[in-house]
Design a protein around this motif. Structure first.
Motif, PDB file in Angstrom:
ATOM      1  N   ALA A   1      53.796  25.556  44.666  1.00  0.00           N
ATOM      2  CA  ALA A   1      53.933  25.858  43.241  1.00  0.00           C
ATOM      3  C   ALA A   1      52.860  25.173  42.413  1.00  0.00           C
ATOM      4  O   ALA A   1      52.633  25.532  41.256  1.00  0.00           O
ATOM      5  CB  ALA A   1      55.314  25.431  42.744  1.00  0.00           C
ATOM      6  N   SER A   2      52.194  24.190  43.001  1.00  0.00           N
ATOM      7  CA  SER A   2      51.180  23.415  42.301  1.00  0.00           C
ATOM      8  C   SER A   2      49.855  23.503  43.043  1.00  0.00           C
ATOM      9  O   SER A   2      49.799  23.262  44.255  1.00  0.00           O
ATOM     10  CB  SER A   2      51.622  21.946  42.196  1.00  0.00           C
ATOM     11  OG  SER A   2      50.611  21.160  41.595  1.00  0.00           O
ATOM     12  N   ILE A   3      48.808  23.875  42.325  1.00  0.00           N
ATOM     13  CA  ILE A   3      47.465  23.928  42.898  1.00  0.00           C
ATOM     14  C   ILE A   3      46.752  22.637  42.506  1.00  0.00           C
ATOM     15  O   ILE A   3      46.562  22.362  41.322  1.00  0.00           O
ATOM     16  CB  ILE A   3      46.697  25.160  42.386  1.00  0.00           C
ATOM     17  CG1 ILE A   3      47.418  26.437  42.836  1.00  0.00           C
ATOM     18  CG2 ILE A   3      45.260  25.147  42.898  1.00  0.00           C
ATOM     19  CD1 ILE A   3      46.791  27.717  42.311  1.00  0.00           C
ATOM     20  N   PRO A   4      46.367  21.815  43.480  1.00  0.00           N
ATOM     21  CA  PRO A   4      45.852  20.481  43.158  1.00  0.00           C
ATOM     22  C   PRO A   4      44.505  20.485  42.443  1.00  0.00           C
ATOM     23  O   PRO A   4      43.775  21.491  42.420  1.00  0.00           O
ATOM     24  CB  PRO A   4      45.711  19.822  44.545  1.00  0.00           C
ATOM     25  CG  PRO A   4      46.516  20.653  45.477  1.00  0.00           C
ATOM     26  CD  PRO A   4      46.477  22.040  44.934  1.00  0.00           C
TER      27      PRO A   4
ATOM     28  N   ARG B   1      55.805  31.421  42.694  1.00  0.00           N
ATOM     29  CA  ARG B   1      55.359  31.203  41.325  1.00  0.00           C
ATOM     30  C   ARG B   1      54.559  29.919  41.231  1.00  0.00           C
ATOM     31  O   ARG B   1      54.962  28.885  41.769  1.00  0.00           O
ATOM     32  CB  ARG B   1      56.554  31.140  40.369  1.00  0.00           C
ATOM     33  CG  ARG B   1      57.255  32.467  40.185  1.00  0.00           C
ATOM     34  CD  ARG B   1      58.235  32.387  39.027  1.00  0.00           C
ATOM     35  NE  ARG B   1      58.818  33.686  38.732  1.00  0.00           N
ATOM     36  CZ  ARG B   1      59.537  33.960  37.657  1.00  0.00           C
ATOM     37  NH1 ARG B   1      59.772  32.981  36.774  1.00  0.00           N
ATOM     38  NH2 ARG B   1      60.029  35.154  37.447  1.00  0.00           N
ATOM     39  N   ILE B   2      53.457  29.975  40.529  1.00  0.00           N
ATOM     40  CA  ILE B   2      52.646  28.789  40.280  1.00  0.00           C
ATOM     41  C   ILE B   2      53.062  28.196  38.936  1.00  0.00           C
ATOM     42  O   ILE B   2      53.110  28.897  37.918  1.00  0.00           O
ATOM     43  CB  ILE B   2      51.142  29.147  40.272  1.00  0.00           C
ATOM     44  CG1 ILE B   2      50.723  29.725  41.623  1.00  0.00           C
ATOM     45  CG2 ILE B   2      50.310  27.914  39.936  1.00  0.00           C
ATOM     46  CD1 ILE B   2      50.920  28.798  42.793  1.00  0.00           C
ATOM     47  N   THR B   3      53.371  26.904  38.930  1.00  0.00           N
ATOM     48  CA  THR B   3      53.801  26.229  37.702  1.00  0.00           C
ATOM     49  C   THR B   3      52.804  25.188  37.222  1.00  0.00           C
ATOM     50  O   THR B   3      52.883  24.740  36.075  1.00  0.00           O
ATOM     51  CB  THR B   3      55.166  25.548  37.904  1.00  0.00           C
ATOM     52  OG1 THR B   3      55.060  24.586  38.961  1.00  0.00           O
ATOM     53  CG2 THR B   3      56.229  26.582  38.271  1.00  0.00           C
TER      54      THR B   3
ATOM     55  N   SER C   1      51.894  33.237  34.309  1.00  0.00           N
ATOM     56  CA  SER C   1      52.922  33.250  33.266  1.00  0.00           C
ATOM     57  C   SER C   1      53.947  32.132  33.392  1.00  0.00           C
ATOM     58  O   SER C   1      54.653  31.822  32.428  1.00  0.00           O
ATOM     59  CB  SER C   1      53.642  34.604  33.264  1.00  0.00           C
ATOM     60  OG  SER C   1      54.319  34.823  34.493  1.00  0.00           O
ATOM     61  N   SER C   2      54.028  31.496  34.566  1.00  0.00           N
ATOM     62  CA  SER C   2      54.968  30.383  34.754  1.00  0.00           C
ATOM     63  C   SER C   2      54.279  29.022  34.712  1.00  0.00           C
ATOM     64  O   SER C   2      54.942  27.989  34.878  1.00  0.00           O
ATOM     65  CB  SER C   2      55.710  30.545  36.088  1.00  0.00           C
ATOM     66  OG  SER C   2      56.483  31.720  36.114  1.00  0.00           O
TER      67      SER C   2
ATOM     68  N   SER D   1      53.771  30.327  29.145  1.00  0.00           N
ATOM     69  CA  SER D   1      54.562  29.114  29.389  1.00  0.00           C
ATOM     70  C   SER D   1      53.765  27.842  29.147  1.00  0.00           C
ATOM     71  O   SER D   1      54.295  26.738  29.304  1.00  0.00           O
ATOM     72  CB  SER D   1      55.097  29.108  30.830  1.00  0.00           C
ATOM     73  OG  SER D   1      55.985  30.176  31.056  1.00  0.00           O
ATOM     74  N   LEU D   2      52.518  27.989  28.769  1.00  0.00           N
ATOM     75  CA  LEU D   2      51.622  26.831  28.629  1.00  0.00           C
ATOM     76  C   LEU D   2      51.534  26.407  27.167  1.00  0.00           C
ATOM     77  O   LEU D   2      50.901  27.079  26.347  1.00  0.00           O
ATOM     78  CB  LEU D   2      50.238  27.193  29.172  1.00  0.00           C
ATOM     79  CG  LEU D   2      49.219  26.055  29.276  1.00  0.00           C
ATOM     80  CD1 LEU D   2      49.675  25.004  30.294  1.00  0.00           C
ATOM     81  CD2 LEU D   2      47.844  26.603  29.663  1.00  0.00           C
ATOM     82  N   GLN D   3      52.141  25.274  26.837  1.00  0.00           N
ATOM     83  CA  GLN D   3      52.175  24.822  25.448  1.00  0.00           C
ATOM     84  C   GLN D   3      50.861  24.177  25.018  1.00  0.00           C
ATOM     85  O   GLN D   3      50.549  24.176  23.823  1.00  0.00           O
ATOM     86  CB  GLN D   3      53.322  23.834  25.242  1.00  0.00           C
ATOM     87  CG  GLN D   3      54.702  24.474  25.351  1.00  0.00           C
ATOM     88  CD  GLN D   3      55.807  23.505  24.997  1.00  0.00           C
ATOM     89  OE1 GLN D   3      55.680  22.294  25.171  1.00  0.00           O
ATOM     90  NE2 GLN D   3      56.920  24.032  24.498  1.00  0.00           N
TER      91      GLN D   3
END
Length: 275
Positions: free
Chosen positions: A168-171, A189-191, A211-212, A235-237
């Protein structure tokens, strides 16, 4: 023989002439630097039952063309740096973690890395980085990538990759400098996307759904000049510094609760629509 000590065959004037080594089935451990700089070593067997391979055990073994890590080595922390004739690395079923730093750096002939379905964790920074002929690699379902910054950085022949749903996380810098990379897809989903994750990936045209994504590091898609599709950042504030600078994105969807847009976040893009 159950163990080979640290530096046991480390290159001296005589060890440099070793071309082949047969290891006994009784062997359990290979120490740090054990075969370091055995320059003419062309063939070595690693027996089933081996449980530990030490740090830099095979580094600078310039003449090896292939190597197989048996499944009895649950956690692999060695590396193959500077082995410029190495073409194939195989991790057999049973290996659960790859923790080595810059495992294949400067392996200029490496084309194939076979990973087992048993692999659970990749924790080594830049583990697969700087392998200039590596074109593709298959990450097994269920594998987790932890603290592995620069994972594939500067793999200049890598053209595509699919991330399993466990990622879910790309370093940070994961694909930085992968100049031939065209497509990154994901089963989940990538968060989170780290700083400079796709920095200067000039061929990159297809990326995962964003989008996530709720966290993104600066310059994540900097100079991705082939990236010309709409991006959904709903989803990115906080859009970070130079996030998409010098990419070719034509439109962007922003978060309803947008907090900040960092300096030059969309500098030099083809933006014509912001919603």
């Amino acid at each position: 023989v159950t163990a080979i000590a640290d530096k046991a065959f480390r290159n001296t004037s005589s060890n440099g002439e070793i071309t082949s080594i047969t290891l006994p089935d009784s062997l359990k451990e290979i120490g740090d630097f054990a075969f370091f700089s055995c320059l003419k070593l062309e063939d070595i067997n690693l027996p089933d039952g081996l449980t530990k391979i030490g740090y830099q055990a095979f580094q600078n073994c310039y003449s090896l063309t292939e190597i197989t890590i048996p499944g009895s080595v649950k956690k692999f922390g060695g590396n193959f740096q500077n082995m410029d004739k190495l073409e194939t690395i195989t991790f057999e079923e049973g290996v659960q973690e790859i923790s080595c730093n810059s495992m294949v750096s400067n392996c200029s002939s490496l084309e194939t890395i076979d990973l087992p379905e048993s692999l659970k964790y990749i924790t080594g920074p830049a583990a697969f980085a700087s392998a200039e002929k590596l074109k593709n690699i298959s990450l097994p379902d269920g594998v987790e990538i932890k603290k592995a910054s620069g994972l594939f950085s500067d793999d200049i022949s890598l053209t595509s990759i699919t991330l399993p749903d466990s990622v879910a996380s790309i370093p940070q810098s994961a694909f930085s400098g992968c100049s031939a990379l065209e497509e990154v897809t994901t089963k989940g989903r990538i968060t989170e996307i780290g700083q400079q994750a796709f920095y200067e990936d000039t061929a990159l045209a297809q990326i995962p759904d964003l989008s996530s994504v709720s966290s993104m590091g600066s310059m994540a898609f900097y100079n991705c000049t082939s990236l010309n599709a709409e991006v959904d950042l709903s989803s990115l504030q906080n859009v970070p510094y130079q996030a998409f600078a010098y990419s070719s994105i034509p439109s962007v969807i922003l978060c309803d609760s947008l907090g900040t847009i960092g300096a030059w976040a969309f500098l030099g893009t083809d933006l014509s629509s912001v919603t």
